[in-house]
Design an enzyme around this catalytic site. Structure first.
Site, short mmCIF file in Angstrom:
data_model
loop_
_atom_site.label_atom_id
_atom_site.label_comp_id
_atom_site.label_asym_id
_atom_site.label_seq_id
_atom_site.Cartn_x
_atom_site.Cartn_y
_atom_site.Cartn_z
N HIS A 86 0.85 -1.19 0.00
CA HIS A 86 0.00 0.00 0.00
C HIS A 86 0.88 1.23 0.00
CE1 HIS A 86 -3.70 2.27 0.79
NE2 HIS A 86 -2.91 3.08 1.47
N ASP A 165 -14.39 3.67 7.26
CA ASP A 165 -13.32 4.41 6.59
C ASP A 165 -13.87 5.14 5.36
OD1 ASP A 165 -10.55 5.20 6.02
OD2 ASP A 165 -10.90 4.01 4.22
N ARG A 172 -13.06 13.65 5.74
CA ARG A 172 -11.75 14.27 5.98
C ARG A 172 -11.29 15.06 4.76
NH1 ARG A 172 -8.43 9.35 6.64
NH2 ARG A 172 -6.69 10.77 6.73
N SER A 187 -7.08 4.55 8.86
CA SER A 187 -7.73 4.42 7.56
C SER A 187 -7.04 3.31 6.73
CB SER A 187 -7.66 5.77 6.84
OG SER A 187 -7.92 5.64 5.47
N LYS A 191 -8.43 -1.09 6.46
CA LYS A 191 -8.73 -1.75 5.18
C LYS A 191 -7.83 -2.96 4.97
CE LYS A 191 -8.31 2.25 3.25
NZ LYS A 191 -8.29 3.54 2.61
N1 URA Z 1 -4.57 6.37 2.13
C1 URA Z 1 -5.65 5.92 2.81
O1 URA Z 1 -6.20 4.87 2.52
N2 URA Z 1 -6.11 6.66 3.84
C2 URA Z 1 -5.54 7.83 4.21
O2 URA Z 1 -6.00 8.43 5.16
C3 URA Z 1 -4.42 8.29 3.49
C4 URA Z 1 -3.94 7.53 2.44
#
Ligand code: URA
Length: 428
Positions: A86, A165, A172, A187, A191
């Site tokens: 990620h 999220d 946000r 966040s 996931k």
């Molecule tokens: N990527 C995400 O999934 N969430 C964030 O808050 C920032 C980057």
């Protein structure tokens, strides 16, 4: 019967820099997800968290509550290990497109649940959707089958995964509360933990084009992320990588797919190859596979074969021509010398304004829009030669894109020291 709290009292507690208890955090997330707590109350809470922070226990509770807001996937029936990566978001960051098939070559399955771009950073799904016919939405069963048959899947995270999220991220984004470590960490990790990957490598971006502008802040985020992973039993490590200048030579959806294919064909820009190989090596290492010559699978076509299988399995035509923009405009070097600055945020914003990104979640993107860089930071350039080409379907977008580039390009007489591409590795 679960205890009830008052949203206003919890907002005031965080505003006064108090710790929230596990029960309070669970209540907050559950009631926000189900619509009991209003957006304006959650906006105040996210701003209080951004300003006053959360300790590690609160961040862990927030992450666990967000996971509990939805379903958890389970890949334990697969005959091979799983590893995901990620990125915290950057400009020209098409690494997922190469890493997923590359890692799959070596018998490690890659379940890449990806998102769309918002703001100046691009989203993997927008890039993949530039490929004619390619489908982002798969059921959990289709995803599992593709992982078993091909070994790699890039698809949209279903609505059942960490719904808290989805709501919070959208909030946000419009309330100036993206850049808070507790909120970014919960966040991302809610996931990834809910997705059920066994290993996870995080690419934490540092610099103007990233959410974390300084190395210290990026290191702190990486430590929080890797600790959350370790606590949840996910083998997690993080590379800190430079995002002060764009990755590769192409920014924009079709353009980035084109460039990813160049790397998968054994060529491509040096920085892209370096990060792709480093992240793939790390994912394989966490999956117990060491001493592997990862780069060889780019050179000999094995990664490309996987890419073709991966795209075809989701209805895409890997040989189809990608959408092209209707208009282009060249930006020329105004003097001769060394290109000392080619700012990631400036190029990312220009590409976004050209139509490669969206201003609101529901906006469509232009697949052909974006920027080609004819020189990279540190290169010698000559006055009057093309530096960038801008692409868009709507000519009236050029002016605002050019404005975004103001101050983002510097040509000097002597070369400035530049940051290394891979700055650090963190493992909890
Ligand atoms: N990527 C995400 O999934 N969430 C964030 O808050 C920032 C980057």
């Amino acid at each position: 019967m679960a205890k009830e709290f008052s949203a206003v009292e919890l907002i005031i507690a965080k505003r006064e820099k108090q710790e929230l208890t596990t029960e309070q955090i669970d209540w907050l997330v559950h009631n926000y997800t189900t619509g009991v707590i209003a957006d304006e109350q959650m906006s105040a809470m996210t701003m209080a968290i951004l300003l006053n922070g959360m300790n590690r226990r609160e961040i862990k509770d927030l992450t666990m509550a967000m996971i509990a807001s939805g379903e958890r996937l389970d890949f334990s029936s697969l005959p091979m290990p799983t590893a995901d990566k990620h990125s915290t978001g950057g400009v020209g960051d098409k690494i997922t497109l190469m890493v997923a098939p590359l890692v799959a070559v070596f018998g490690v399955a890659v379940p890449q649940l990806s998102g769309r771009g918002l703001g100046h950073t691009g989203g993997t799904l927008d890039k993949m959707e530039a490929i004619p016919g390619w489908q982002a939405n798969l059921s959990n069963q289709q995803m599992l089958e593709q992982l078993r048959d091909v070994g790699a899947v890039v698809c949209a995270a279903g609505s059942g995964l960490a719904p808290a999220d989805k709501k919070l991220y959208a909030l946000r984004d419009v309330t100036g509360t993206v850049e808070a470590i507790p909120l970014i960490a919960s966040s991302i990790m809610s996931k990834k933990i809910a997705e059920g990957t066994a290993s996870l490598v995080l690419d934490v971006k540092v610099g103007s084009g990233a959410f974390m502008k300084s190395l210290d802040r990026a290191r702190e985020l990486a430590q929080v992320l890797t600790q959350l992973g370790a606590d949840a039993g996910v083998k997690t490590s993080a590379l800190l990588t430079d995002m002060s200048t764009p990755l590769g030579n192409k920014v924009g959806n079709s353009l980035e797919v084109e460039e990813a294919v160049e790397v998968l064909a054994g060529g491509g820009a040096k920085d892209l190859v370096e990060i792709t190989v480093a992240l793939a090596t790390e994912m394989l290492r966490l999956s117990g596979k060491t001493d592997i010559d990862v780069a060889s699978a780019l050179a000999d076509g094995r990664a490309m074969d996987k890419w073709v299988q991966m795209i075809s399995a989701q209805g895409g035509d890997p040989k189809a021509e990608l959408p092209k923009a209707k208009h282009e405009q060249v930006v020329y070097a105004t003097e001769s010398g060394i290109l000392n600055k080619l700012d990631a945020l400036a190029v990312g914003t220009a590409s976004w304004r050209l139509g490669a990104g969206r201003a609101r979640k529901e906006d469509p993107v232009q697949f052909g829009a974006g920027v080609i860089l004819h020189a990279k930071r540190g290169d010698q350039v000559t006055k009057g030669e093309p530096l960038l080409t801008l692409f868009t379907d709507e000519e009236n977008r050029f002016a605002r894109a050019l404005e975004a580039l103001d101050g983002g390009i510097e040509i000097g007489v002597t070369a400035k020291d530049q940051a290394a591409l891979i700055l650090d590795r963190i493992q909890s």
